[in-house]
Design an enzyme around this catalytic site. Structure first.
Site, mmCIF file in Angstrom:
data_model
loop_
_atom_site.group_PDB
_atom_site.id
_atom_site.type_symbol
_atom_site.label_atom_id
_atom_site.label_comp_id
_atom_site.label_asym_id
_atom_site.label_seq_id
_atom_site.Cartn_x
_atom_site.Cartn_y
_atom_site.Cartn_z
ATOM 1 N N GLY A 161 -5.578 -5.838 3.928
ATOM 2 C CA GLY A 161 -4.694 -4.355 3.757
ATOM 3 C C GLY A 161 -4.893 -3.294 4.860
ATOM 4 O O GLY A 161 -4.093 -3.645 5.869
ATOM 5 N N ARG A 162 -5.933 -2.667 5.175
ATOM 6 C CA ARG A 162 -5.932 -1.624 6.010
ATOM 7 C C ARG A 162 -6.129 -2.081 7.387
ATOM 8 O O ARG A 162 -5.143 -1.579 8.423
ATOM 9 C CB ARG A 162 -7.186 -0.643 5.671
ATOM 10 C CG ARG A 162 -7.062 -0.011 4.342
ATOM 11 C CD ARG A 162 -8.633 0.703 4.159
ATOM 12 N NE ARG A 162 -9.316 -0.109 3.603
ATOM 13 C CZ ARG A 162 -10.425 -0.062 2.940
ATOM 14 N NH1 ARG A 162 -10.799 1.091 2.802
ATOM 15 N NH2 ARG A 162 -11.510 -0.815 2.328
ATOM 16 N N GLN B 240 5.342 -5.386 -5.918
ATOM 17 C CA GLN B 240 4.146 -4.783 -6.761
ATOM 18 C C GLN B 240 4.660 -3.864 -7.530
ATOM 19 O O GLN B 240 5.337 -2.572 -7.390
ATOM 20 C CB GLN B 240 2.971 -4.548 -6.060
ATOM 21 C CG GLN B 240 1.795 -4.232 -7.083
ATOM 22 C CD GLN B 240 0.600 -3.614 -6.453
ATOM 23 O OE1 GLN B 240 0.784 -2.495 -5.947
ATOM 24 N NE2 GLN B 240 -0.477 -4.411 -6.468
ATOM 25 N N LYS C 270 -2.922 -8.564 -9.300
ATOM 26 C CA LYS C 270 -3.867 -8.133 -8.286
ATOM 27 C C LYS C 270 -4.834 -7.433 -9.220
ATOM 28 O O LYS C 270 -4.558 -6.544 -9.876
ATOM 29 C CB LYS C 270 -3.309 -7.408 -7.196
ATOM 30 C CG LYS C 270 -4.418 -6.874 -6.250
ATOM 31 C CD LYS C 270 -3.989 -6.312 -5.042
ATOM 32 C CE LYS C 270 -4.802 -5.513 -3.936
ATOM 33 N NZ LYS C 270 -4.686 -4.343 -4.138
ATOM 34 N N ASN D 107 -9.639 -10.144 -1.682
ATOM 35 C CA ASN D 107 -9.187 -8.880 -0.903
ATOM 36 C C ASN D 107 -10.538 -7.884 -0.784
ATOM 37 O O ASN D 107 -11.281 -7.956 -1.738
ATOM 38 C CB ASN D 107 -8.127 -8.359 -1.467
ATOM 39 C CG ASN D 107 -7.800 -6.905 -1.184
ATOM 40 O OD1 ASN D 107 -7.903 -5.755 -2.084
ATOM 41 N ND2 ASN D 107 -7.373 -6.503 -0.013
ATOM 42 N N GLY D 108 -10.431 -6.962 0.321
ATOM 43 C CA GLY D 108 -11.354 -5.998 0.301
ATOM 44 C C GLY D 108 -12.443 -6.170 1.469
ATOM 45 O O GLY D 108 -12.999 -7.230 1.702
ATOM 46 N N CYS E 109 -5.423 -0.325 -9.190
ATOM 47 C CA CYS E 109 -5.422 1.075 -8.428
ATOM 48 C C CYS E 109 -6.069 2.148 -9.586
ATOM 49 O O CYS E 109 -5.616 2.103 -10.675
ATOM 50 C CB CYS E 109 -3.779 1.562 -8.743
ATOM 51 S SG CYS E 109 -3.699 3.081 -7.886
ATOM 52 N N MET F 230 0.959 -1.178 0.129
ATOM 53 C CA MET F 230 -0.091 0.015 0.016
ATOM 54 C C MET F 230 0.888 1.166 0.028
ATOM 55 O O MET F 230 1.728 1.418 0.943
ATOM 56 C CB MET F 230 -0.945 -0.075 1.327
ATOM 57 C CG MET F 230 -1.841 -1.188 1.221
ATOM 58 S SD MET F 230 -3.002 -1.148 2.426
ATOM 59 C CE MET F 230 -2.093 -1.686 3.557
ATOM 60 N N HIS G 218 -9.406 -7.985 -5.783
ATOM 61 C CA HIS G 218 -10.163 -6.772 -4.771
ATOM 62 C C HIS G 218 -11.658 -7.062 -5.268
ATOM 63 O O HIS G 218 -12.106 -6.651 -6.257
ATOM 64 C CB HIS G 218 -9.386 -5.729 -4.910
ATOM 65 C CG HIS G 218 -10.120 -4.344 -4.078
ATOM 66 N ND1 HIS G 218 -9.720 -3.238 -4.012
ATOM 67 C CD2 HIS G 218 -11.339 -4.625 -3.168
ATOM 68 C CE1 HIS G 218 -10.221 -2.540 -3.221
ATOM 69 N NE2 HIS G 218 -11.325 -3.290 -2.708
HETATM 70 C C1 LIG Z 1 -3.031 4.064 1.671
HETATM 71 C C2 LIG Z 1 -3.525 2.671 0.817
HETATM 72 C C3 LIG Z 1 -2.573 2.661 -0.191
HETATM 73 C C4 LIG Z 1 -2.857 1.483 -1.330
HETATM 74 N N1 LIG Z 1 -1.862 1.262 -2.155
HETATM 75 C C5 LIG Z 1 -1.991 0.202 -3.083
HETATM 76 C C6 LIG Z 1 -1.072 -0.098 -3.732
HETATM 77 O O1 LIG Z 1 0.037 0.240 -3.815
HETATM 78 N N2 LIG Z 1 -1.094 -1.372 -4.444
HETATM 79 C C7 LIG Z 1 -2.440 -2.080 -4.532
HETATM 80 O O2 LIG Z 1 -2.723 -3.063 -5.183
HETATM 81 N N3 LIG Z 1 -3.323 -1.638 -3.656
HETATM 82 C C8 LIG Z 1 -3.330 -0.730 -2.800
HETATM 83 N N4 LIG Z 1 -4.188 -0.174 -1.984
HETATM 84 C C9 LIG Z 1 -5.318 -0.974 -1.966
HETATM 85 C C10 LIG Z 1 -5.047 -2.321 -0.848
HETATM 86 O O3 LIG Z 1 -4.349 -2.990 -1.121
HETATM 87 C C11 LIG Z 1 -6.437 -2.871 -0.779
HETATM 88 O O4 LIG Z 1 -6.791 -3.589 -2.156
HETATM 89 C C12 LIG Z 1 -7.760 -2.366 -0.330
HETATM 90 O O5 LIG Z 1 -7.159 -1.472 0.641
HETATM 91 C C13 LIG Z 1 -8.968 -3.170 0.000
HETATM 92 O O6 LIG Z 1 -8.476 -4.027 0.810
HETATM 93 P P1 LIG Z 1 -8.796 -3.648 2.542
HETATM 94 O O7 LIG Z 1 -10.068 -3.576 2.885
HETATM 95 O O8 LIG Z 1 -8.323 -5.025 3.255
HETATM 96 O O9 LIG Z 1 -7.768 -2.731 3.010
HETATM 97 C C14 LIG Z 1 -3.824 0.873 -1.014
HETATM 98 C C15 LIG Z 1 -4.867 1.162 0.126
HETATM 99 C C16 LIG Z 1 -4.384 2.105 0.957
HETATM 100 C C17 LIG Z 1 -5.308 2.410 2.053
#
Ligand SMILES: Cc1cc2nc3c(=O)[nH]c(=O)nc-3n(C[C@H](O)[C@H](O)[C@H](O)COP(=O)(O)O)c2cc1C
Length: 320
Positions: free
Chosen positions: A217-218, A53, A122, A194-195, A83, A1, A154
């Protein structure tokens, strides 16, 4: 992220779980190939297993970037097809690539040919007004024809117009059943979901129902102990390695070395603020670190001061 899972974050997360796969922030192929920013690939050997990534849509550039990543020692190279940010769209990569699975397949093929390291993707369910039930199977079929077998999905679409990247992580509705259907229809593929998955408890049913992995992720960032500390035993059937308190102590030599090489304390501790989320003393832990870590001369002793608030609230755990 982006801006979150930098090398300091990953080193810290690895102290909480030995088995989980960690991902870098997205690094764009142009930054590596045209910009020569190879320092973006630096990581510590302790982080393994760790996936790099990449973002991009030019097969030859992605091939070169993959080679750089393989030479740097990454365990997996993942292509970002999820993204939604404007900046990324203008470079024609990220989620907009859901519209051109043939181009993604070309990219993946070039990446595979560039090294022996496993290439993965992804992706989203689709974008904008695409019919995800038609688009996603076509995408998986087209891209997996290259021979790659691992996808992380996702489980929501990206809406490329009108939503910010942040809104695109919350507003398009989640469709977990569609991801499970993809696993049923493409049983030979390794599919992770994911998500919106906020805990190990929420992750386990997805695994029990046949998915091959869960990407968190978060929640892993904001509440790392809750997600990572018991993942080794619950998901991988191994012994858990650590406790939150032990991880703090294990970070001290790393932080010392970071400071000695000219780094700042807050660059590391900003990733640790959520370590005691929900525990007595968590607010004091967070306050001491967030107020003190940017002060000139701040050093590892600040972590021990912050930890003392947890220990006072948790006399039994302090002895762990
Ligand atoms: C601050 C932030 C940066 C992120 N950067 C990326 C990234 O660089 N590449 C990516 O595939 N997803 C990125 N994401 C998305 C997360 O990988 C994930 O797909 C998304 O937050 C949903 O999953 P979660 O609900 O478990 O957070 C980012 C999410 C956040 C909050």
């Amino acid at each position: 992220m982006m801006d979150w899972t930098d090398r300091h974050c990953r080193y810290f997360h690895r102290l909480l779980s030995k088995e989980t796969l960690l991902y870098t922030e997205m690094v764009t192929a142009p930054a590596l190939v045209r910009g020569g920013a190879l320092h973006l690939l630096d990581f510590a050997p302790e982080e393994h297993p760790v996936a790099l990534q990449l973002g991009g849509s030019d097969p030859s550039e992605l091939a070169q970037a993959t080679k750089f990543g393989a030479d740097a020692g990454y365990d997996e190279i993942n292509l970002n097809v999820g993204c939604p940010s404007d900046r990324v769209q203008s470079g024609t990569f990220g989620a907009v690539l859901m519209k051109t699975p043939e181009l993604v397949a070309d990219c993946v093929k070039a990446m595979q040919d560039a090294s022996d390291v496993e290439v993965t993707v992804k992706c989203r369910l689709g974008v904008d007004d695409q019919d995800a039930h038609a688009v996603l199977p076509h995408f998986l079929e087209t891209v997996s024809a290259t021979g790659i077998t691992r996808f992380t999905i996702h489980a929501r679409k990206a809406w490329l117009k009108g939503l910010s990247p942040k809104e695109n992580r919350d507003i398009p509705p989640l469709d977990y059943p569609l991801v499970h259907k993809m696993k049923a229809d493409f049983a030979h593929l390794h599919i992770s979901i994911n998500g919106g998955i906020n805990s190990l408890e929420e992750a386990m049913p997805h695994l029990e129902q046949g998915l091959d992995g869960v990407m968190i992720g978060r929640a892993a960032y904001h509440d790392p102990a809750q997600v990572l500390l018991h993942a080794d035993s619950r998901v991988y059937g191994k012994d858990d390695q650590s406790s939150a308190e032990a991880a703090v102590h294990d970070m001290l030599p790393y932080i010392e070395a970071h400071l000695q090489s000219g780094g700042k304390l807050h660059q590391v501790t900003r990733h640790m603020l959520g370590l005691f989320t929900g525990k007595p003393g968590a607010r004091a832990w967070r306050r001491v670190l967030s107020q003190g870590a940017s002060r000139p001369g701040a050093g590892p002793e600040l972590l021990l001061e912050a930890l003392s608030h947890i220990s006072q609230s948790h006399p039994d755990q302090a002895a762990e």
